[in-house]
Design a protein around this motif. Structure first.
Motif, PDB file in Angstrom:
ATOM      1  N   ARG A  39      43.179  29.622  20.774  1.00 55.29           N
ATOM      2  CA  ARG A  39      43.765  30.399  19.679  1.00 55.29           C
ATOM      3  C   ARG A  39      44.707  29.591  18.793  1.00 55.29           C
ATOM      4  N   LYS A  42      43.020  26.223  15.063  1.00 56.92           N
ATOM      5  CA  LYS A  42      42.396  27.087  14.063  1.00 56.92           C
ATOM      6  C   LYS A  42      41.635  26.325  12.998  1.00 56.92           C
ATOM      7  N   SER A  44      38.507  24.534  11.084  1.00 59.65           N
ATOM      8  CA  SER A  44      37.074  24.833  11.018  1.00 59.65           C
ATOM      9  C   SER A  44      36.277  23.826  11.836  1.00 59.65           C
ATOM     10  N   THR A 180      31.388  34.441  16.923  1.00 55.76           N
ATOM     11  CA  THR A 180      32.498  34.639  16.001  1.00 55.76           C
ATOM     12  C   THR A 180      33.836  34.380  16.675  1.00 55.76           C
ATOM     13  N   LYS A 381      43.049  27.471   7.557  1.00 53.57           N
ATOM     14  CA  LYS A 381      43.024  28.844   8.045  1.00 53.57           C
ATOM     15  C   LYS A 381      41.951  29.653   7.341  1.00 53.57           C
ATOM     16  N   MET A 382      41.856  29.508   6.020  1.00 49.45           N
ATOM     17  CA  MET A 382      40.836  30.225   5.261  1.00 49.45           C
ATOM     18  C   MET A 382      39.436  29.738   5.636  1.00 49.45           C
ATOM     19  N   THR A 384      38.431  28.609   8.511  1.00 45.13           N
ATOM     20  CA  THR A 384      38.062  29.178   9.803  1.00 45.13           C
ATOM     21  C   THR A 384      37.645  30.633   9.661  1.00 45.13           C
ATOM     22  N   TRP A 385      38.379  31.391   8.876  1.00 40.20           N
ATOM     23  CA  TRP A 385      38.026  32.795   8.676  1.00 40.20           C
ATOM     24  C   TRP A 385      36.681  32.934   7.957  1.00 40.20           C
ATOM     25  N   LYS A 388      33.928  32.299  10.466  1.00 43.10           N
ATOM     26  CA  LYS A 388      33.711  33.463  11.327  1.00 43.10           C
ATOM     27  C   LYS A 388      32.987  34.576  10.572  1.00 43.10           C
ATOM     28  N   GLY A 389      33.335  34.751   9.298  1.00 37.13           N
ATOM     29  CA  GLY A 389      32.637  35.742   8.483  1.00 37.13           C
ATOM     30  C   GLY A 389      31.162  35.410   8.317  1.00 37.13           C
TER      31      GLY A 389
END
Length: 629
Positions: A39, A42, A44, A180, A381-382, A384-385, A388-389
């Motif tokens: 966790r 983070k 990518s 994810t 951070k973006m 990685t999100w 996952k998306g």
């Protein structure tokens, strides 16, 4: 209407559902475990390629599990049951594929420091070639994943009563969930677990089936008497579905497109902490491929021994050949609740691993080749999100694509046909870039278009106009001991009649063995690419970084340095970058008369300072080329 009374075969019971549910629970738990454990990491890179710190063991398991899908668990035994054990010749194809991948393609990809294989195409050619290859890969993977999800769900639904769309949706949801949450590490370790489940399932079926049919000797005798052991057919006719040449040559091209240049494979290899670990993972994976192949082939022979006098397909007890294996399992384990659930877990282990690998690879390719190109300044951070998306998006797409897979026929032929039609031209494109320094971007683009056109022309034609029955007729299957209903005659398999009004090419070009689609696409791409490159002016070797080219000519011209240098086409393989022969950086000796001791000291010092070189393992570690991109 069937002339026979089908024997009662029990459906799933509570214990079977419990065993099957346990598989899904463990897989989801692995995703949660890595989501919690990692966790704080983070980035990518950590999410998509596991921080490039994986070791060879889990990667080897993951590679085997990803490509030995439910297509293998259900389709290969059925192929052996109907056509004989010639499928075992893939033993040779797999060996050739792994050697070419480990020694030709992997070193170039690994040392380039790429995350997506298609990054290489931009480094070697340009953005247009990279984009075209990326889009083709996305299409290929979504189509293939649809087959992998739908086919086993349908077969198991019709035989075991297992809910069709329930299993399709559950597969998509679980894979998307742990991809994810946990990223590549979750996929790799889940694959390793699923590989163990797959082998246990196969062995359980083999032991029970062999025991019921009189032991290995009796199974072998039945297979011999039924002509299932006529393996070596050296007929050179390319229209024959399976011969020694179609499997060894065509199978090598097909699986090289799957292994050598496929993002799902290379992504795992470059996630290893060193090139040595990556190569070792591939060779260990070869042992896994051989093991699964041997289990699947022998399952087919055991199944034939069991049904040699009452074929359930000919007698219409089942509606498709791909249902043979689950029907056989429900038959021999009818008195052992829970064991059929283990086999279903075995089949779905292959499905889960393949779908998860596809989702992860699609997310990586899309992020690296499309998103980062459009938005180069994204924060970690973006990034990685977004990654996952993308996993969620492709999970939904691959699950939805399962609905279209019912139109594609037998699972083995359909899946390998898709890989051949898309993977062959891609193999030709990467071969142009890695082996031929003279190839330019115009040749690469033209070659890719030519290869895709040829492969899809042959593949689509064969789908519309199947080969004549004489080229792909199954071996005899009998119903002598089936219980008759309204007739006193037993049936044997009848060859289907040829469709009238076939076009001129239907019995030649469209009737080529499906295993040759990849070879057609690869050779069409390579030959056309070279011709266009020479017509438009070949690339200058001096402008190409040596790390992007593999000098295969060194193998054939080892006696002459001058000839080798000539065939390098201007690429400076003798520069301080990389010595491909020794897998070590080469330092040009000082011409001012430095003594041997000094030379050795200089070499050792330079090796230590060489980016990515690990002096302890004498191999390369991953180096990022983000600054170049």
């Amino acid at each position: 209407m069937s002339n026979f009374v089908a024997p009662e075969v029990k459906k799933f019971v509570a214990w079977d559902y419990l065993v099957f549910a346990a598989l899904f629970l463990v897989c989801a738990s692995i995703g949660v475990f890595f989501a919690v454990k990692e966790r704080k990491k983070k980035t990518s890179k950590e999410f998509l390629v596991g921080g490039k710190q994986m070791t060879c063991g889990p990667i080897a398991f993951s590679l085997t599990s990803s490509f030995m899908s439910a297509v293998t668990v259900l389709g290969t035994p059925s192929e052996v049951y109907r056509y004989g054990a010639s499928f075992v010749l893939f033993f040779l194809s797999y060996a050739l594929v792994i050697i070419f991948t480990a020694e030709l393609f992997l070193p170039v990809f690994y040392r380039s420091g790429i995350t997506s294989t298609y990054e290489y195409l931009e480094l070697r050619f340009n953005k247009v070639v990279r984009l075209a290859a990326t889009l083709i890969y996305i299409l290929q993977t979504i189509l293939y994943t649809g087959i992998v999800v739908y086919a086993p769900s349908l077969a198991l639904n019709q035989v075991t009563g297992f809910d069709l769309w329930g299993s399709v949706v559950a597969t998509g949801m679980v894979c998307t969930f742990y991809c994810t949450l946990g990223g590549l590490k979750a996929v790799v370790w889940t694959d390793a677990f699923q590989m163990i489940v797959m082998i246990v399932g196969f062995v359980t079926v083999l032991v029970r089936g062999t025991t019921l049919n009189g032991g290995p000797t009796k199974v072998w005798e039945d297979a011999y008497e039924g002509s299932r052991l006529n393996i070596f057919d050296f007929d050179v006719d390319p229209l024959r579905r399976h011969t020694f040449w179609t499997i060894v040559i065509g199978g090598t091209f097909t699986w090289l497109g799957i292994y050598g240049v496929n993002q799902s494979t290379i992504q795992r290899c470059i996630s290893c902490k060193s090139e040595k670990h990556a190569k070792l993972a591939l060779y260990l994976n070869l042992l896994g491929l051989w093991t699964v192949l041997a289990c699947a082939v022998f399952c087919g022979l055991v199944m034939y021994s069991h049904y040699k006098s009452c074929d359930p397909w000919t007698a219409d007890f089942i509606s498709a050949p791909d249902q043979l294996m689950p029907y056989f399992v429900m038959d021999i384990f009818s008195s052992m609740p829970g064991v059929p659930g283990l086999f279903v877990a075995c089949a779905f282990s292959g499905t889960l691993s393949t779908v998860a690998a596809s989702i992860n690879a699609l997310a990586t390719v899309t992020f690296e080749d499309l998103v980062k190109k459009g938005f180069p300044n994204l924060s970690e951070k973006m990034s990685t999100w977004i990654s996952k998306g993308l996993c969620i998006l492709y999970g939904v797409l691959c699950t939805s694509m399962a609905a279209a897979a019912s139109l594609l026929g037998g699972v083995v032929q359909a899946s390998l046909s898709i890989h051949g039609m898309c993977g062959g031209p891609m193999l030709g494109l990467f071969t142009l870039g890695i082996v031929f320094p003279c190839a330019n971007w115009k040749g690469a683009t033209g070659g890719l278009l030519a290869g895709i056109t040829l492969a899809f022309w042959a593949g689509t034609g064969s789908f519309i106009y199947p080969a004549p029955p004489t080229k792909s007729i199954p071996l005899p299957l009998l119903t002598l001991n089936c219980t008759l209903a309204n007739s006193t005659e037993a049936l044997t398999t009848a060859a289907p009649t040829a469709t009238p009004d076939r076009p001129l090419l239907a019995d030649t070009w469209y009737s080529l063995s499906y295993l040759y689609f990849s070879a057609i696409g690869c050779l069409g791409c390579a030959v056309t690419g070279l011709l266009i490159s020479f017509m438009t002016g070949p690339s200058k070797g001096e402008d190409i970084p040596p790390v992007l080219i593999k000098p295969v000519c060194n193998l054939f011209c080892f006696w002459s340095e001058r000839l080798r240098a000539c065939l390098w086409c201007g690429v400076r393989h003798d520069s301080p970058e990389v010595d491909f022969e020794k897998n070590l950086p080469r330092v040009v000796a000082n011409k001012t008369g430095t003594d041997d001791t000094s030379k050795n000291s200089i070499n050792r010092e330079n090796k230590r300072q060489f980016p990515g070189y690990n002096p302890e393992e004498k191999s390369y570690t991953n180096m990022s080329r983000e600054s170049r991109l």
